[in-house]
Design an enzyme around this catalytic site. Structure first.
Site, PDB file in Angstrom:
ATOM      1  N   HIS A   1      18.210 -33.462 -18.377  1.00 60.94           N
ATOM      2  CA  HIS A   1      19.515 -32.902 -18.015  1.00 60.94           C
ATOM      3  C   HIS A   1      20.636 -33.699 -18.675  1.00 60.94           C
ATOM      4  CE1 HIS A   1      19.017 -35.904 -14.630  1.00 60.94           C
ATOM      5  NE2 HIS A   1      20.235 -36.215 -15.058  1.00 60.94           N
TER       6      HIS A   1
HETATM    7  P1  TYD Z   1      16.201 -35.243 -10.021  1.00 61.68           P
HETATM    8  O1  TYD Z   1      17.587 -34.830 -10.409  1.00 61.68           O
HETATM    9  O2  TYD Z   1      15.116 -34.252 -10.157  1.00 61.68           O
HETATM   10  O3  TYD Z   1      15.803 -36.543 -10.842  1.00 61.68           O
HETATM   11  P2  TYD Z   1      15.781 -36.738 -12.441  1.00 61.68           P
HETATM   12  O4  TYD Z   1      16.846 -37.769 -12.723  1.00 61.68           O
HETATM   13  O5  TYD Z   1      14.441 -37.200 -12.813  1.00 61.68           O
HETATM   14  O6  TYD Z   1      16.152 -35.449 -13.081  1.00 61.68           O
HETATM   15  O7  TYD Z   1      16.263 -35.779  -8.521  1.00 61.68           O
HETATM   16  C1  TYD Z   1      15.143 -35.820  -7.675  1.00 61.68           C
HETATM   17  C2  TYD Z   1      15.560 -35.490  -6.254  1.00 61.68           C
HETATM   18  O8  TYD Z   1      16.424 -36.494  -5.728  1.00 61.68           O
HETATM   19  C3  TYD Z   1      16.295 -34.183  -6.153  1.00 61.68           C
HETATM   20  O9  TYD Z   1      15.826 -33.526  -4.990  1.00 61.68           O
HETATM   21  C4  TYD Z   1      17.738 -34.555  -5.949  1.00 61.68           C
HETATM   22  C5  TYD Z   1      17.640 -35.909  -5.276  1.00 61.68           C
HETATM   23  N1  TYD Z   1      18.744 -36.822  -5.609  1.00 61.68           N
HETATM   24  C6  TYD Z   1      19.658 -37.153  -4.635  1.00 61.68           C
HETATM   25  O10 TYD Z   1      19.591 -36.676  -3.470  1.00 61.68           O
HETATM   26  N2  TYD Z   1      20.659 -38.013  -4.937  1.00 61.68           N
HETATM   27  C7  TYD Z   1      20.773 -38.577  -6.169  1.00 61.68           C
HETATM   28  O11 TYD Z   1      21.704 -39.368  -6.397  1.00 61.68           O
HETATM   29  C8  TYD Z   1      19.820 -38.216  -7.188  1.00 61.68           C
HETATM   30  C9  TYD Z   1      19.914 -38.781  -8.564  1.00 61.68           C
HETATM   31  C10 TYD Z   1      18.815 -37.333  -6.850  1.00 61.68           C
END
Ligand code: TYD
Length: 138
Positions: A49
């Site tokens: 992303h």
């Molecule tokens: P995700 O965005 O999938 O992680 P990556 O950085 O690998 O793309 O996040 C994983 C899960 O954690 C998703 O359900 C959203 C949650 N999350 C939060 O609640 N707060 C945060 O600050 C972050 C980064 C993720």
């Protein structure tokens, strides 16, 4: 593409090492959120992303991993393997984190609280978003 890696000052003595990070001193923004990834399964790639406005610093405080940065024109792979190094990631930058060692703890300092609306999770949408940005600059 310019890769900005911060090398933080470890305060070492005979007991070991300590790194302290302060907003606007060691980190170029106000730190509104900290999160970290651990127990990452072998072979997994995370991220996939970009952010519309969020800035971040990634620090692999234990173990190692790699980060692929992609500004839509150029890609670079940056290894993170030192607990005193921080990779700055600006907004409008596609990122993928991969090759996590089994013991890796990847900590992220972020300039904003979590906001799903700030995410661009589709690569084609990312390319469209940054080309729109370039037109505004011109
Ligand atoms: P995700 O965005 O999938 O992680 P990556 O950085 O690998 O793309 O996040 C994983 C899960 O954690 C998703 O359900 C959203 C949650 N999350 C939060 O609640 N707060 C945060 O600050 C972050 C980064 C993720």
């Amino acid at each position: 593409m310019q890769v900005i890696k911060y090398v933080f000052q470890p305060h070492g003595d005979k007991r070991g090492q300590l790194v302290a990070l302060e907003e606007f001193v060691d980190i170029p923004f106000k730190i509104k959120r900290v999160y970290y990834m651990y127990n990452t399964i072998e072979g997994v790639t995370r991220g996939h992303h970009a952010h519309k406005s969020l800035e971040q610093i990634l620090i692999c405080i234990h173990g190692s991993c790699k980060v692929r940065l992609d500004n839509g024109e150029e890609k670079k792979v940056v290894p993170l393997e030192k607990p005193y190094e921080g990779l700055y990631i600006s907004n409008n930058m596609w990122r993928e984190m991969f090759e996590f060692s089994p013991d890796a703890v990847l900590m992220v300092l972020a300039s904003e609280v979590y906001d799903e609306n700030d995410y661009i999770r589709d690569y084609d949408e990312f390319l469209k978003f940054i080309s729109k940005d370039k037109k505004i600059v011109k």
